[in-house]
Motif scaffolding. Structure first.
Motif, PDB file in Angstrom:
ATOM      1  N   TRP A   1     -11.951 103.281   6.977  1.00 10.85           N
ATOM      2  CA  TRP A   1     -10.985 102.532   7.778  1.00 10.85           C
ATOM      3  C   TRP A   1      -9.969 101.873   6.851  1.00 10.85           C
ATOM      4  O   TRP A   1     -10.314 101.394   5.762  1.00 10.85           O
ATOM      5  CB  TRP A   1     -11.665 101.438   8.598  1.00 10.85           C
ATOM      6  CG  TRP A   1     -12.571 101.884   9.708  1.00 10.85           C
ATOM      7  CD1 TRP A   1     -13.911 101.663   9.811  1.00 10.85           C
ATOM      8  CD2 TRP A   1     -12.194 102.587  10.905  1.00 10.85           C
ATOM      9  NE1 TRP A   1     -14.403 102.196  10.989  1.00 10.85           N
ATOM     10  CE2 TRP A   1     -13.368 102.770  11.676  1.00 10.85           C
ATOM     11  CE3 TRP A   1     -10.983 103.089  11.385  1.00 10.85           C
ATOM     12  CZ2 TRP A   1     -13.376 103.420  12.900  1.00 10.85           C
ATOM     13  CZ3 TRP A   1     -10.981 103.743  12.606  1.00 10.85           C
ATOM     14  CH2 TRP A   1     -12.165 103.901  13.359  1.00 10.85           C
TER      15      TRP A   1
ATOM     16  N   ASN B   1     -16.103 108.356   7.970  1.00  9.39           N
ATOM     17  CA  ASN B   1     -14.690 108.045   7.782  1.00  9.39           C
ATOM     18  C   ASN B   1     -14.526 106.711   7.067  1.00  9.39           C
ATOM     19  O   ASN B   1     -15.435 105.882   7.024  1.00  9.39           O
ATOM     20  CB  ASN B   1     -13.947 107.982   9.126  1.00  9.39           C
ATOM     21  CG  ASN B   1     -14.396 106.813   9.987  1.00  9.39           C
ATOM     22  OD1 ASN B   1     -15.383 106.930  10.712  1.00  9.39           O
ATOM     23  ND2 ASN B   1     -13.692 105.694   9.914  1.00  9.39           N
TER      24      ASN B   1
ATOM     25  N   ARG C   1      -8.002 105.625  10.868  1.00  5.10           N
ATOM     26  CA  ARG C   1      -9.220 106.358  10.512  1.00  5.10           C
ATOM     27  C   ARG C   1      -8.861 107.465   9.522  1.00  5.10           C
ATOM     28  O   ARG C   1      -7.930 108.252   9.759  1.00  5.10           O
ATOM     29  CB  ARG C   1      -9.856 106.968  11.753  1.00  5.10           C
ATOM     30  CG  ARG C   1     -11.136 107.756  11.475  1.00  5.10           C
ATOM     31  CD  ARG C   1     -11.559 108.544  12.705  1.00  5.10           C
ATOM     32  NE  ARG C   1     -11.974 107.664  13.774  1.00  5.10           N
ATOM     33  CZ  ARG C   1     -13.228 107.268  13.981  1.00  5.10           C
ATOM     34  NH1 ARG C   1     -14.195 107.700  13.177  1.00  5.10           N
ATOM     35  NH2 ARG C   1     -13.524 106.469  14.973  1.00  5.10           N
TER      36      ARG C   1
END
Length: 328
Positions: free
Chosen positions: A204, A202, A178
Protein backbone atom coordinates in the motif's frame (compact mmCIF):
# COMPACT_ATOMS: atom_id res chain seq x y z
CA UNK A 1 33.03 -1.41 3.38
CA UNK A 2 33.97 1.95 4.93
CA UNK A 3 30.45 2.34 6.32
CA UNK A 4 30.56 -1.13 7.82
CA UNK A 5 33.84 -0.36 9.55
CA UNK A 6 32.52 2.97 10.78
CA UNK A 7 29.42 1.29 12.21
CA UNK A 8 31.51 -1.41 13.88
CA UNK A 9 33.60 1.27 15.56
CA UNK A 10 30.57 3.36 16.57
CA UNK A 11 28.37 0.65 18.08
CA UNK A 12 28.41 -0.28 21.77
CA UNK A 13 26.10 -2.26 24.01
CA UNK A 14 24.77 0.08 26.70
CA UNK A 15 22.59 -2.33 28.65
CA UNK A 16 20.87 -5.69 28.57
CA UNK A 17 21.91 -9.11 27.38
CA UNK A 18 24.68 -9.16 24.80
CA UNK A 19 23.37 -12.43 23.34
CA UNK A 20 19.73 -13.56 23.30
CA UNK A 21 18.62 -17.01 22.11
CA UNK A 22 15.02 -17.38 20.97
CA UNK A 23 12.84 -20.42 20.42
CA UNK A 24 11.33 -21.02 16.99
CA UNK A 25 8.03 -19.39 18.00
CA UNK A 26 9.52 -16.36 19.76
CA UNK A 27 10.38 -12.95 18.39
CA UNK A 28 12.49 -9.94 19.17
CA UNK A 29 11.14 -6.47 18.42
CA UNK A 30 13.79 -4.31 16.76
CA UNK A 31 13.34 -0.59 17.42
CA UNK A 32 15.63 1.97 15.78
CA UNK A 33 15.11 5.30 17.53
CA UNK A 34 16.49 8.59 18.75
CA UNK A 35 14.93 10.53 21.62
CA UNK A 36 11.93 8.18 21.86
CA UNK A 37 11.54 8.23 25.64
CA UNK A 38 8.01 9.67 25.27
CA UNK A 39 6.85 6.58 23.32
CA UNK A 40 8.77 3.70 24.81
CA UNK A 41 6.87 2.81 28.02
CA UNK A 42 3.68 2.24 26.01
CA UNK A 43 5.54 0.51 23.18
CA UNK A 44 7.03 -1.95 25.67
CA UNK A 45 3.73 -2.44 27.49
CA UNK A 46 1.77 -3.19 24.31
CA UNK A 47 4.29 -5.53 22.73
CA UNK A 48 4.93 -7.43 25.93
CA UNK A 49 1.17 -7.96 26.16
CA UNK A 50 1.02 -9.53 22.69
CA UNK A 51 3.89 -11.90 23.49
CA UNK A 52 7.11 -10.30 22.24
CA UNK A 53 9.96 -12.08 24.02
CA UNK A 54 12.76 -9.50 23.79
CA UNK A 55 13.44 -5.97 22.56
CA UNK A 56 16.54 -4.75 20.76
CA UNK A 57 16.63 -0.96 20.85
CA UNK A 58 19.16 0.60 18.48
CA UNK A 59 19.74 4.04 19.94
CA UNK A 60 20.98 6.63 17.47
CA UNK A 61 22.34 9.05 20.08
CA UNK A 62 19.43 9.98 22.33
CA UNK A 63 19.76 12.98 24.64
CA UNK A 64 16.34 12.69 26.31
CA UNK A 65 17.21 9.94 28.80
CA UNK A 66 16.10 7.02 26.65
CA UNK A 67 19.12 4.80 27.48
CA UNK A 68 18.70 5.52 31.19
CA UNK A 69 15.00 4.66 31.01
CA UNK A 70 15.78 1.27 29.47
CA UNK A 71 18.87 0.19 31.41
CA UNK A 72 16.87 -1.57 34.14
CA UNK A 73 14.53 -3.42 31.76
CA UNK A 74 15.54 -7.12 31.82
CA UNK A 75 14.05 -7.93 28.41
CA UNK A 76 15.63 -4.98 26.58
CA UNK A 77 19.08 -4.80 25.00
CA UNK A 78 20.25 -1.32 24.01
CA UNK A 79 22.93 -0.88 21.36
CA UNK A 80 23.98 2.68 20.68
CA UNK A 81 25.38 3.76 17.31
CA UNK A 82 25.85 7.50 16.83
CA UNK A 83 26.05 7.65 13.03
CA UNK A 84 23.94 9.68 10.54
CA UNK A 85 20.66 7.80 10.30
CA UNK A 86 19.96 8.97 6.74
CA UNK A 87 23.16 7.22 5.60
CA UNK A 88 23.26 4.27 7.98
CA UNK A 89 19.66 3.23 8.63
CA UNK A 90 19.66 0.18 6.37
CA UNK A 91 23.09 -0.91 7.57
CA UNK A 92 22.11 -0.63 11.24
CA UNK A 93 18.98 -2.68 10.61
CA UNK A 94 20.98 -5.21 8.60
CA UNK A 95 24.04 -5.77 10.77
CA UNK A 96 23.18 -5.08 14.41
CA UNK A 97 20.22 -7.39 15.21
CA UNK A 98 22.02 -10.65 14.28
CA UNK A 99 24.89 -9.67 16.59
CA UNK A 100 22.53 -9.94 19.56
CA UNK A 101 19.74 -12.33 18.61
CA UNK A 102 20.08 -16.00 17.74
CA UNK A 103 17.11 -17.88 16.27
CA UNK A 104 13.45 -16.91 16.36
CA UNK A 105 11.97 -14.02 14.43
CA UNK A 106 12.43 -10.28 14.12
CA UNK A 107 9.50 -7.89 14.44
CA UNK A 108 10.46 -4.52 13.00
CA UNK A 109 8.62 -1.75 14.81
CA UNK A 110 9.21 1.99 14.99
CA UNK A 111 8.77 3.85 18.27
CA UNK A 112 5.41 5.30 17.15
CA UNK A 113 3.98 1.98 15.92
CA UNK A 114 1.87 -0.68 17.65
CA UNK A 115 1.82 -4.06 15.93
CA UNK A 116 -1.59 -5.75 15.84
CA UNK A 117 -1.68 -9.54 15.32
CA UNK A 118 -4.20 -10.58 12.65
CA UNK A 119 -7.68 -11.82 13.54
CA UNK A 120 -7.79 -15.29 15.03
CA UNK A 121 -4.68 -14.95 17.20
CA UNK A 122 -6.50 -13.70 20.30
CA UNK A 123 -4.22 -10.69 20.31
CA UNK A 124 -1.06 -12.82 20.53
CA UNK A 125 1.85 -13.02 18.12
CA UNK A 126 3.03 -16.58 18.79
CA UNK A 127 0.13 -18.37 17.03
CA UNK A 128 1.04 -16.37 13.93
CA UNK A 129 4.72 -17.33 14.20
CA UNK A 130 3.82 -21.00 14.70
CA UNK A 131 1.62 -20.91 11.60
CA UNK A 132 4.35 -19.36 9.48
CA UNK A 133 6.86 -21.89 10.78
CA UNK A 134 4.53 -24.80 9.99
CA UNK A 135 3.92 -23.48 6.48
CA UNK A 136 7.57 -22.74 5.69
CA UNK A 137 6.89 -19.01 5.44
CA UNK A 138 9.77 -16.78 6.46
CA UNK A 139 8.39 -13.23 6.20
CA UNK A 140 5.14 -11.32 6.50
CA UNK A 141 3.96 -7.97 5.19
CA UNK A 142 2.73 -5.43 7.72
CA UNK A 143 0.83 -2.30 6.65
CA UNK A 144 0.92 1.03 8.49
CA UNK A 145 -2.47 2.44 9.43
CA UNK A 146 -2.03 6.16 10.09
CA UNK A 147 -4.06 7.06 13.18
CA UNK A 148 -5.21 10.61 13.82
CA UNK A 149 -7.62 12.92 15.58
CA UNK A 150 -9.65 15.59 13.80
CA UNK A 151 -8.96 18.05 16.59
CA UNK A 152 -6.44 20.80 15.95
CA UNK A 153 -2.72 20.24 16.47
CA UNK A 154 -2.83 22.98 19.09
CA UNK A 155 -4.97 20.63 21.19
CA UNK A 156 -3.43 17.25 20.36
CA UNK A 157 0.13 18.44 21.03
CA UNK A 158 -0.76 18.70 24.73
CA UNK A 159 -1.87 15.07 25.03
CA UNK A 160 0.36 12.49 26.67
CA UNK A 161 1.12 9.42 24.58
CA UNK A 162 -1.34 7.40 26.68
CA UNK A 163 -4.00 10.00 25.89
CA UNK A 164 -3.05 10.04 22.22
CA UNK A 165 -3.39 6.25 21.97
CA UNK A 166 -6.89 6.54 23.39
CA UNK A 167 -8.07 9.63 21.51
CA UNK A 168 -6.40 9.27 18.11
CA UNK A 169 -8.85 6.63 16.97
CA UNK A 170 -9.52 7.75 13.39
CA UNK A 171 -8.10 6.43 10.15
CA UNK A 172 -8.87 6.71 6.45
CA UNK A 173 -8.58 4.20 3.62
CA UNK A 174 -9.12 6.88 0.99
CA UNK A 175 -6.41 7.53 -1.59
CA UNK A 176 -4.69 4.17 -1.05
CA UNK A 177 -2.71 2.90 -4.02
CA UNK A 178 -2.45 -0.88 -4.29
CA UNK A 179 0.79 -2.16 -5.81
CA UNK A 180 1.21 -5.82 -6.74
CA UNK A 181 3.99 -7.49 -4.79
CA UNK A 182 5.92 -8.46 -7.92
CA UNK A 183 5.28 -5.30 -9.94
CA UNK A 184 8.52 -5.05 -11.95
CA UNK A 185 8.39 -1.25 -12.00
CA UNK A 186 8.01 -0.83 -8.25
CA UNK A 187 10.83 0.67 -6.19
CA UNK A 188 11.29 -2.58 -4.22
CA UNK A 189 11.26 -4.88 -7.25
CA UNK A 190 15.00 -5.58 -7.10
CA UNK A 191 14.78 -6.77 -3.49
CA UNK A 192 11.60 -8.87 -3.74
CA UNK A 193 11.62 -10.23 -7.30
CA UNK A 194 12.78 -13.70 -6.21
CA UNK A 195 10.58 -13.93 -3.10
CA UNK A 196 7.74 -16.43 -3.58
CA UNK A 197 4.40 -15.55 -1.98
CA UNK A 198 2.07 -18.10 -0.43
CA UNK A 199 -0.85 -16.09 -1.87
CA UNK A 200 -1.12 -12.90 -3.94
CA UNK A 201 0.08 -9.95 -1.87
CA UNK A 202 0.36 -6.21 -2.33
CA UNK A 203 1.99 -3.08 -0.98
CA UNK A 204 0.00 0.00 0.00
CA UNK A 205 1.12 3.54 -0.73
CA UNK A 206 -0.34 7.00 -0.05
CA UNK A 207 -3.53 6.89 2.00
CA UNK A 208 -4.37 9.64 4.47
CA UNK A 209 -1.01 11.35 4.01
CA UNK A 210 -1.57 11.61 0.27
CA UNK A 211 -5.06 12.98 0.78
CA UNK A 212 -3.98 15.59 3.33
CA UNK A 213 -0.39 16.42 2.36
CA UNK A 214 0.10 15.19 -1.21
CA UNK A 215 2.89 12.79 -0.24
CA UNK A 216 3.13 9.17 -1.34
CA UNK A 217 4.65 7.23 1.57
CA UNK A 218 5.15 3.51 1.27
CA UNK A 219 2.92 2.06 3.99
CA UNK A 220 4.04 -1.57 3.80
CA UNK A 221 7.17 -3.32 4.99
CA UNK A 222 8.33 -6.85 5.63
CA UNK A 223 7.62 -6.32 9.29
CA UNK A 224 8.24 -9.89 10.47
CA UNK A 225 10.97 -12.15 9.15
CA UNK A 226 12.81 -15.27 10.27
CA UNK A 227 16.22 -14.96 11.87
CA UNK A 228 17.74 -17.95 10.12
CA UNK A 229 20.38 -18.98 7.63
CA UNK A 230 19.36 -18.21 4.08
CA UNK A 231 17.16 -15.23 4.93
CA UNK A 232 18.92 -12.13 3.66
CA UNK A 233 18.99 -9.30 6.23
CA UNK A 234 17.19 -6.11 5.16
CA UNK A 235 18.63 -4.59 2.00
CA UNK A 236 16.04 -1.82 2.15
CA UNK A 237 14.14 -0.28 5.05
CA UNK A 238 10.95 -1.94 3.77
CA UNK A 239 12.26 -5.15 2.20
CA UNK A 240 14.04 -8.43 2.82
CA UNK A 241 15.15 -10.99 0.24
CA UNK A 242 15.36 -14.78 0.02
CA UNK A 243 12.10 -15.21 1.91
CA UNK A 244 8.75 -16.90 1.35
CA UNK A 245 6.09 -14.30 2.04
CA UNK A 246 3.09 -15.35 4.11
CA UNK A 247 -0.49 -15.53 2.86
CA UNK A 248 -1.34 -13.47 5.97
CA UNK A 249 -0.71 -9.76 6.47
CA UNK A 250 -1.18 -7.54 9.51
CA UNK A 251 -1.03 -3.90 10.50
CA UNK A 252 0.68 -1.38 12.72
CA UNK A 253 -1.36 1.35 14.33
CA UNK A 254 0.88 4.26 13.42
CA UNK A 255 0.91 7.37 15.64
CA UNK A 256 3.11 9.65 13.58
CA UNK A 257 0.77 12.55 14.32
CA UNK A 258 0.88 12.30 18.11
CA UNK A 259 2.61 14.74 20.42
CA UNK A 260 3.99 18.04 19.14
CA UNK A 261 4.53 16.62 15.69
CA UNK A 262 4.74 19.99 13.94
CA UNK A 263 7.68 21.14 16.07
CA UNK A 264 9.24 17.69 15.76
CA UNK A 265 9.11 17.84 11.97
CA UNK A 266 10.45 21.39 11.86
CA UNK A 267 13.43 20.15 13.85
CA UNK A 268 13.93 17.22 11.46
CA UNK A 269 13.90 19.52 8.44
CA UNK A 270 16.29 21.98 10.09
CA UNK A 271 18.69 19.16 10.99
CA UNK A 272 18.40 17.43 7.60
CA UNK A 273 17.55 14.17 9.38
CA UNK A 274 15.75 12.60 6.40
CA UNK A 275 16.27 12.90 2.65
CA UNK A 276 12.88 11.72 1.36
CA UNK A 277 11.31 15.23 1.42
CA UNK A 278 7.99 14.08 2.90
CA UNK A 279 8.39 16.25 6.00
CA UNK A 280 8.89 19.32 3.78
CA UNK A 281 5.52 18.64 2.13
CA UNK A 282 3.87 18.39 5.52
CA UNK A 283 5.43 21.65 6.73
CA UNK A 284 3.98 23.45 3.72
CA UNK A 285 0.52 22.30 4.81
CA UNK A 286 1.10 23.21 8.47
CA UNK A 287 2.14 26.74 7.46
CA UNK A 288 -1.13 27.55 5.73
CA UNK A 289 -3.31 30.11 7.58
CA UNK A 290 -5.45 28.88 10.46
CA UNK A 291 -5.13 26.15 13.05
CA UNK A 292 -4.08 22.89 11.43
CA UNK A 293 -6.18 19.75 11.87
CA UNK A 294 -6.20 16.50 9.93
CA UNK A 295 -9.44 16.10 8.01
CA UNK A 296 -10.25 13.52 5.33
CA UNK A 297 -13.26 12.92 3.10
CA UNK A 298 -14.32 9.91 5.16
CA UNK A 299 -12.99 9.15 8.62
CA UNK A 300 -13.38 5.73 10.16
CA UNK A 301 -13.11 4.83 13.84
CA UNK A 302 -10.76 1.97 14.64
CA UNK A 303 -12.78 -1.07 15.73
CA UNK A 304 -10.17 -3.80 15.51
CA UNK A 305 -8.43 -5.96 12.96
CA UNK A 306 -11.56 -7.92 12.01
CA UNK A 307 -12.93 -4.73 10.47
CA UNK A 308 -9.65 -4.06 8.66
CA UNK A 309 -9.87 -7.58 7.25
CA UNK A 310 -13.42 -6.96 6.04
CA UNK A 311 -12.28 -3.67 4.49
CA UNK A 312 -9.48 -5.43 2.58
CA UNK A 313 -6.61 -3.58 4.24
CA UNK A 314 -5.11 -6.80 5.64
CA UNK A 315 -5.66 -10.43 4.68
CA UNK A 316 -5.68 -13.95 6.11
CA UNK A 317 -6.45 -17.35 4.59
CA UNK A 318 -8.54 -20.43 5.24
CA UNK A 319 -5.38 -22.38 6.11
CA UNK A 320 -4.41 -19.76 8.67
CA UNK A 321 -7.86 -19.64 10.24
CA UNK A 322 -8.01 -23.43 10.51
CA UNK A 323 -4.55 -23.54 12.06
CA UNK A 324 -5.17 -20.93 14.76
CA UNK A 325 -8.54 -22.48 15.60
CA UNK A 326 -6.79 -25.79 16.25
CA UNK A 327 -4.20 -23.99 18.38
CA UNK A 328 -6.79 -22.19 20.51
Amino acid sequence: MQQRLALQRAKRVLSGQAVVTLADDQCCAVVLEKNARWYLPELLRHHRAIGVQHFLVIDNGSTDGTPELLESEPDVTVIQACVPVSDYEVLMRRLLPPLVVQGGWFLVVDSDEMFEPPPGCNGQIRPLLRYMLAEGQTAMLVHMLDMFSDQSAEITCRWSYVEALDRMSLYSLNALERIDYHDPDFILAYFVKDNPTAAPQNFWRGGMRYEVFGETPLLTKHGIFRNADGVAPPGHVHAVSNVCVSDVSACYRHYKFSGDYITRERNHVAAGTWQHGEDVLRLARYDQPGAFAIRTASQLSFRGTEVLLDEGFIQTSDRFREFVERQA
